[in-house]
Design a protein around this motif. Structure first.
Motif, short mmCIF file in Angstrom:
data_model
loop_
_atom_site.label_atom_id
_atom_site.label_comp_id
_atom_site.label_asym_id
_atom_site.label_seq_id
_atom_site.Cartn_x
_atom_site.Cartn_y
_atom_site.Cartn_z
N ARG A 1 -15.95 -1.07 -0.96
CA ARG A 1 -17.21 -1.87 -0.53
C ARG A 1 -17.95 -2.51 -1.67
NH1 ARG A 1 -19.22 3.66 2.85
NH2 ARG A 1 -17.61 3.51 4.67
N VAL A 2 -17.83 -2.06 -3.01
CA VAL A 2 -18.17 -2.95 -3.96
C VAL A 2 -17.61 -4.28 -4.09
CG1 VAL A 2 -18.56 -2.97 -6.53
CG2 VAL A 2 -19.25 -0.68 -5.37
N LEU A 3 -16.30 -4.08 -4.04
CA LEU A 3 -15.40 -5.32 -4.04
C LEU A 3 -15.65 -6.02 -2.98
CD1 LEU A 3 -12.19 -3.95 -5.75
CD2 LEU A 3 -13.88 -5.15 -6.81
N ASN A 4 -15.95 -5.67 -1.79
CA ASN A 4 -15.95 -6.19 -0.40
C ASN A 4 -14.65 -6.83 -0.07
OD1 ASN A 4 -17.57 -7.24 1.55
ND2 ASN A 4 -17.56 -9.26 1.01
N ILE A 5 -13.78 -5.78 -0.08
CA ILE A 5 -12.33 -6.10 0.33
C ILE A 5 -11.94 -5.07 1.54
CG2 ILE A 5 -10.00 -6.27 -0.29
CD1 ILE A 5 -10.94 -6.87 -3.02
N ALA A 6 -12.10 -5.50 2.59
CA ALA A 6 -11.99 -4.53 3.82
C ALA A 6 -10.60 -3.81 3.86
CB ALA A 6 -12.31 -5.46 5.18
N TRP A 7 -9.39 -4.66 3.51
CA TRP A 7 -8.25 -4.08 3.77
C TRP A 7 -7.91 -2.86 2.98
CZ3 TRP A 7 -5.80 -5.11 -0.72
CH2 TRP A 7 -5.98 -6.54 -1.33
N VAL A 8 -8.56 -2.66 1.81
CA VAL A 8 -8.57 -1.43 0.89
C VAL A 8 -9.10 -0.29 1.66
CG1 VAL A 8 -9.35 -0.26 -1.25
CG2 VAL A 8 -8.83 -2.91 -1.44
N GLU A 9 -10.26 -0.32 2.40
CA GLU A 9 -10.55 0.83 2.92
C GLU A 9 -9.73 0.95 4.39
OE1 GLU A 9 -14.75 2.27 4.53
OE2 GLU A 9 -14.93 0.27 3.85
N ASP A 10 -9.17 -0.18 4.79
CA ASP A 10 -7.99 0.13 6.02
C ASP A 10 -7.03 0.93 5.45
OD1 ASP A 10 -9.77 -1.54 7.34
OD2 ASP A 10 -8.41 -3.50 7.21
N ALA A 11 -6.62 0.78 4.29
CA ALA A 11 -5.39 1.49 3.74
C ALA A 11 -5.72 2.96 3.54
CB ALA A 11 -5.17 0.93 2.38
N LEU A 12 -6.90 3.45 3.52
CA LEU A 12 -7.20 4.81 3.44
C LEU A 12 -6.72 5.59 4.87
CD1 LEU A 12 -10.61 4.71 1.65
CD2 LEU A 12 -8.47 5.53 0.74
N LEU A 13 -6.49 4.81 5.78
CA LEU A 13 -6.14 5.32 7.21
C LEU A 13 -4.72 5.91 7.12
CD1 LEU A 13 -8.03 2.90 9.64
CD2 LEU A 13 -8.97 4.98 8.43
N ARG A 14 -3.90 5.21 6.13
CA ARG A 14 -2.52 5.73 6.28
C ARG A 14 -2.35 6.52 4.70
NH1 ARG A 14 -3.28 0.48 7.64
NH2 ARG A 14 -2.53 -0.09 9.58
N PRO A 15 -0.98 7.33 4.77
CA PRO A 15 -0.64 7.98 3.44
C PRO A 15 -0.62 6.89 2.54
CG PRO A 15 0.48 8.87 5.57
CD PRO A 15 -0.16 7.34 5.96
N ALA A 16 -0.84 7.64 1.28
CA ALA A 16 -0.41 6.68 0.12
C ALA A 16 0.92 7.14 -0.17
CB ALA A 16 -1.13 7.34 -1.18
N ARG A 17 1.32 6.21 -0.89
CA ARG A 17 3.16 6.43 -1.17
C ARG A 17 3.36 6.26 -2.51
NH1 ARG A 17 6.88 5.11 3.22
NH2 ARG A 17 5.80 4.97 5.16
N ILE A 18 4.59 6.82 -2.86
CA ILE A 18 5.31 6.94 -4.48
C ILE A 18 6.16 5.53 -4.27
CG2 ILE A 18 6.47 7.77 -6.22
CD1 ILE A 18 5.36 10.33 -5.85
N ILE A 19 5.89 4.79 -5.13
CA ILE A 19 6.79 3.62 -5.23
C ILE A 19 7.53 3.55 -6.61
CG2 ILE A 19 5.89 2.16 -3.51
CD1 ILE A 19 4.63 0.62 -5.57
N CYS A 20 8.46 3.06 -7.12
CA CYS A 20 9.30 2.92 -8.30
C CYS A 20 9.84 1.61 -8.46
CB CYS A 20 10.21 4.15 -8.35
SG CYS A 20 11.51 4.28 -7.13
N PRO A 21 10.22 1.37 -9.72
CA PRO A 21 10.83 0.04 -10.08
C PRO A 21 12.07 -0.17 -9.38
CG PRO A 21 9.67 1.01 -11.90
CD PRO A 21 9.64 1.89 -11.01
#
Length: 518
Positions: A462-482
């Motif tokens: 909300r501070v950055l005003n980037i809506a899709w960051v908040e949208d991403a909270l509706l889904r699980p976070a994932r581990i990614i690797c190189p």
């Protein structure tokens, strides 16, 4: 003197520091306040007086500022001069810098002899190497090219948005003619595989732009091509030494570019010219100040570009430039694992590059998941924990599966590094990242974000005003690797882990076994 007045002793200083920390001008802060509450929003002059201590904000204005910066009102009034948590300096981007030692082996003469040999032996074209140099320069300079910005602003007078007719009028004003042709997609080779390619447009000296009739039905791409060719006329005198605009593969490379390994004297020059024209086009179509205001109104949603006939790629690329938040990345990926474009203003470690396809991509990167997906949504947001050595990094991206003009599928992805924003917002940023990492590890690679971390990320969004960051909270976070061979999950992505081994791993196992025997 009222209690509110006495408590506001440090308020102006704290507000100024908070505003600057988030890269906002007074005009932009006033506009953000108007979005929140048009009737009670403070003017630019009123905000300036608050920051200078000449005015004390009303309770209503203080509530607006508290909501925008996700701070309790009492934080502004607590008489604590501490203004912000320290933000970690940005990572420089890419792989670790090469130590140029011993220095005598890195003399200019030896490098001039060794680099062509390296390119010839690896089959790297001069064009590819030139693009790598330009990408590194772009990342080190944080995409800041003020001379190109000024050139575009002088031509377009910061008009926004520009339509097709506006671009055609600008071309005529600068002595350019347009000639249309008809040509269907053709098959071409790209890294040893066949794909469809289509010539969209090209520049013919001294002043003719050739355009494919198919662009008449795609105004967003037509505008970009016109803007790029106009840039060539203004920046380079329209001498014609500019790559054609072709969709798909390497078809239509830089003029006189070397076809095989090695490097010609003109490779870097022509690649740089193509970059300048592309950057000019973005700056002309999306001038910094009005485009930033547009993104602010639209909460940085990529899809908003459709309203004003901008391609998603143009919106994403300029987003990384005009945002007051500097920690962005952008990818344009083609299957099975090839990047046509990369920008890493945040230094995100990549498992692949734009010179070769990756052989063992981690399938949990949003880009690769969407490239492989046959069904499902064509866009989405994801929060990812990237394990880089012993460090956990946290990112959020918004990805879009689309097709180029020749019909080839590809994925565009834009994202930010969340850690600097979290550190600006809370002293517990590192602990929150570790909590997300721990939850994903226990969940065999993905998990719902723990509530304290989700609340902090939501506040940052909300501070950055980037809506899709908040949208991403509706889904699980994932581990990614190189790479999939370095998968940190307890259960490897392929079910049992790759059988590929590295000598360093074997050496470590031998030393560990030797220690146990002692």
């Amino acid at each position: 003197m009222s209690l509110h007045t006495r408590q506001s002793h440090f308020l102006g200083t704290k507000l100024r520091a908070l505003r600057k920390r988030n890269g906002l001008t007074l005009e932009e802060l006033s506009a953000r306040c108007s979005q929140h509450d048009p009737e009670k929003a403070p003017s630019v002059s009123y905000l300036s007086m608050i920051e200078s201590g000449k005015r004390v904000p009303s309770a209503e204005v203080l509530d607006i500022l508290s909501a925008l910066f996700q701070r309790e009102a009492r934080w502004f009034l607590d008489n604590n001069p501490e203004t912000e948590a320290t933000v970690a300096p940005p990572r420089s981007g890419g792989a670790a810098a090469v130590p140029l030692e011993p220095s005598f082996l890195f003399s200019k003469e030896l490098l001039q002899a060794a680099i062509p040999e390296l390119l010839a032996q690896t089959g790297t074209t001069g064009k590819q190497f030139a693009h790598l140099l330009i990408r590194s320069h772009q990342e080190m300079s944080r995409n800041d090219f003020p001379d190109l910005e000024r050139a575009a602003e002088n031509v377009g007078q910061r008009a926004f948005p520009l339509g097709v007719d506006d671009l055609l009028q600008l071309c005529r004003k600068h002595g350019l003619k347009v000639q249309w042709f008809e040509r269907n997609p053709v098959l071409t080779l790209d890294n040893g595989r066949e794909l469809r390619s289509m010539v969209r447009s090209f520049y013919e000296a001294p002043g003719t732009i050739f355009l494919n009739r198919a662009l008449e039905y795609d105004p967003a791409r037509l505008k970009f091509d016109l803007a790029s060719h106009l840039g060539h006329k203004l920046l380079h005198g329209g001498d014609g030494l500019k790559a054609p605009h072709a969709t798909g593969g390497e078809f239509g490379g830089s003029p006189q570019g070397s076809a095989g390994g090695g490097m010609s004297p003109q490779d870097v020059l022509h690649a740089w010219r193509d970059f300048e024209c592309s950057f000019f086009a973005g700056a002309l179509l999306c001038p910094k100040v009005p485009f930033r205001r547009f993104l602010t109104r639209e909460s940085y949603r990529v899809e908003a570009g459709e309203k004003i006939q901008l391609t998603p790629a143009a919106v994403m690329r300029r987003m990384t430039k005009v945002s007051p938040y500097p920690y962005w990345h952008f990818f344009d990926a083609y299957p099975p694992g090839y990047l046509r474009a990369v920008y890493r203003g945040n230094g995100i470690p990549l498992p692949w590059g734009n010179m070769a396809q990756v052989t063992d991509p981690c399938p949990h990167w949003a880009v690769f998941r969407m490239l492989d997906a046959k069904k499902g949504p064509d866009r989405g947001s994801q929060i990812s924990v990237l394990r880089d050595g012993g460090q956990s990094l946290l990112y959020c991206c918004h990805s879009l599966r689309t097709a180029d003009m020749a019909g080839n599928p590809h994925v565009l992805s834009v994202g930010i590094d969340l850690v600097p924003a979290l550190r600006s917002h809370t002293h517990d940023a590192d602990a929150l990242v570790e909590a997300i990492t721990g939850a994903c590890t226990r969940g065999r690679g993905e998990a719902e974000i723990p509530k304290p971390a989700a609340d902090a990320i939501r506040a940052v969004a909300r501070v950055l005003n980037i809506a899709w960051v908040e949208d991403a909270l509706l889904r699980p976070a994932r581990i990614i690797c190189p790479r999939s061979t370095h998968c940190p999950r307890t259960t490897h992505c392929d079910g049992g882990g790759s059988r590929a081994r590295e000598i360093t791993d074997v050496r470590r196992e031998i030393l560990s076994a030797a220690k146990r025997k002692r």
